[in-house]
Design an enzyme around this catalytic site. Structure first.
Site, mmCIF file in Angstrom:
data_model
loop_
_atom_site.group_PDB
_atom_site.id
_atom_site.type_symbol
_atom_site.label_atom_id
_atom_site.label_comp_id
_atom_site.label_asym_id
_atom_site.label_seq_id
_atom_site.Cartn_x
_atom_site.Cartn_y
_atom_site.Cartn_z
ATOM 1 N N ASP A 69 -118.602 37.887 -35.642
ATOM 2 C CA ASP A 69 -118.861 38.686 -36.620
ATOM 3 C C ASP A 69 -118.704 37.865 -38.744
ATOM 4 O O ASP A 69 -118.843 36.934 -37.985
ATOM 5 C CB ASP A 69 -117.748 40.343 -36.810
ATOM 6 C CG ASP A 69 -116.057 39.525 -36.932
ATOM 7 O OD1 ASP A 69 -115.522 38.611 -37.480
ATOM 8 O OD2 ASP A 69 -115.494 40.347 -35.955
ATOM 9 N N LYS A 115 -121.178 43.710 -38.522
ATOM 10 C CA LYS A 115 -122.105 44.356 -39.035
ATOM 11 C C LYS A 115 -123.696 44.239 -39.283
ATOM 12 O O LYS A 115 -123.965 43.031 -39.449
ATOM 13 C CB LYS A 115 -121.431 44.681 -40.885
ATOM 14 C CG LYS A 115 -122.300 45.486 -41.194
ATOM 15 C CD LYS A 115 -121.495 45.909 -42.581
ATOM 16 C CE LYS A 115 -122.189 47.598 -43.138
ATOM 17 N NZ LYS A 115 -121.038 47.475 -44.930
ATOM 18 N N MET A 153 -107.181 45.817 -43.063
ATOM 19 C CA MET A 153 -108.449 46.582 -42.544
ATOM 20 C C MET A 153 -107.841 48.260 -43.434
ATOM 21 O O MET A 153 -108.459 48.981 -42.727
ATOM 22 C CB MET A 153 -108.410 46.507 -41.685
ATOM 23 C CG MET A 153 -108.958 45.872 -40.868
ATOM 24 S SD MET A 153 -109.813 45.825 -38.932
ATOM 25 C CE MET A 153 -108.138 45.959 -38.173
#
Length: 273
Positions: A43, A64, A179
């Site tokens: 990612d 993403k 996060m």
């Protein structure tokens, strides 16, 4: 327990932690496996420098996608199995460490259920490294003797949060949230409601060890405004506790801040390399 027989036609999957983003902080083994891999599933969290060193022909982005959509975890799991069954050597590259909120546990279980051999290659977690390069020790003998790591992005399908913010507020230790930029107002308020001192120091470390690393400091009472004022964005960690104030005493001598432009009045310090 009887070990399954080896199948020479099946490749191996390596669950590799890339560390916080600086290529020099990768392990020697991680670097070797990236060179040897047939395919690297990744990612964005390993960072542009590390990803830029992997030949594009063998990179597959499972993070993403266009339009703001995320690759489903189920797709990544199936892709790992399919590539291994083709006899390929596969690296599943993750930012930080595979098992610190990296879903490495889910992938490991899926591989085992499909009889795919795998190996775990630990990495430096940003939960510790991100604070450290900003001049913040997550533990300190003069301030705190415990640290808790929490995700700010729980599984959205859960009926309720599994995090006991009241218990965390009562520990008196350092709290590192990964996060957690988007949910910052939620958990800071939850901690304040649980009795945490509004003057407790807080630091946001954005893109730790990347060329555009930034550090924004405040308190439990002000940190949401600091985030909004300076547009702090993911990936970032939140460090809550007395250790966050340690940075003030060391930052002028901190080698990780080469080329830093500091705006001490606003609480924002931006690091570039």
């Amino acid at each position: 327990m009887t070990m399954p027989e080896a199948n020479d036609s099946v490749g191996t999957v390596y669950l590799v932690g890339s560390g916080p983003g600086d290529p020099e902080l990768m392990t020697v083994k991680a670097r070797r496996l990236l060179d040897e891999a047939d395919v690297v599933l990744h990612d964005k969290l390993p960072g542009p420098k590390i990803l830029g060193e992997i030949p594009e022909a063998k990179r597959e982005d499972v993070g993403k996608r266009a339009g703001g959509e995320w690759t489903p975890q189920e797709y990544t799991n199936k892709r790992l199995v399919a590539l291994a069954e083709e006899g390929k050597t596969v690296v599943r590259l993750k930012g930080g460490d595979p098992f610190v909120f990296g879903r490495g546990g889910e992938e490991m279980e899926h591989l085992a259920a499909n009889e795919i051999p795998f190996e775990v290659v630990p990495g430096i977690t940003s939960a510790i490294a991100g604070a450290g390069v900003a001049g913040i020790p997550v533990t300190h003998r003069d301030h705190v003797s415990s640290v808790s790591f929490v995700t700010g992005h729980e599984d959205p399908t859960k009926d309720e949060s599994a995090i006991d913010w009241e218990a965390l507020a009562a520990t008196g230790g350092t709290l590192v949230v990964l996060m957690g930029v988007g949910k910052l107002p939620f958990y800071t308020q939850a901690l304040l409601d649980a009795g945490m001192d509004p003057e407790t120091p807080v630091a946001l470390v954005e893109r730790a060890t990347w060329p555009n690393m930034r550090v924004a400091s405040g308190t439990m009472e002000t940190i949401v405004d600091v985030r909004d004022e300076h547009d702090i964005e993911p990936p970032a960690i939140t460090v809550i506790g007395e250790v966050a104030a340690t940075r003030k005493a060391v930052v002028d001598f901190l080698g990780n801040r080469t080329g830093e432009l500091a705006d001490h009045d606003s609480g924002l310090e931006t690091t570039t390399e």
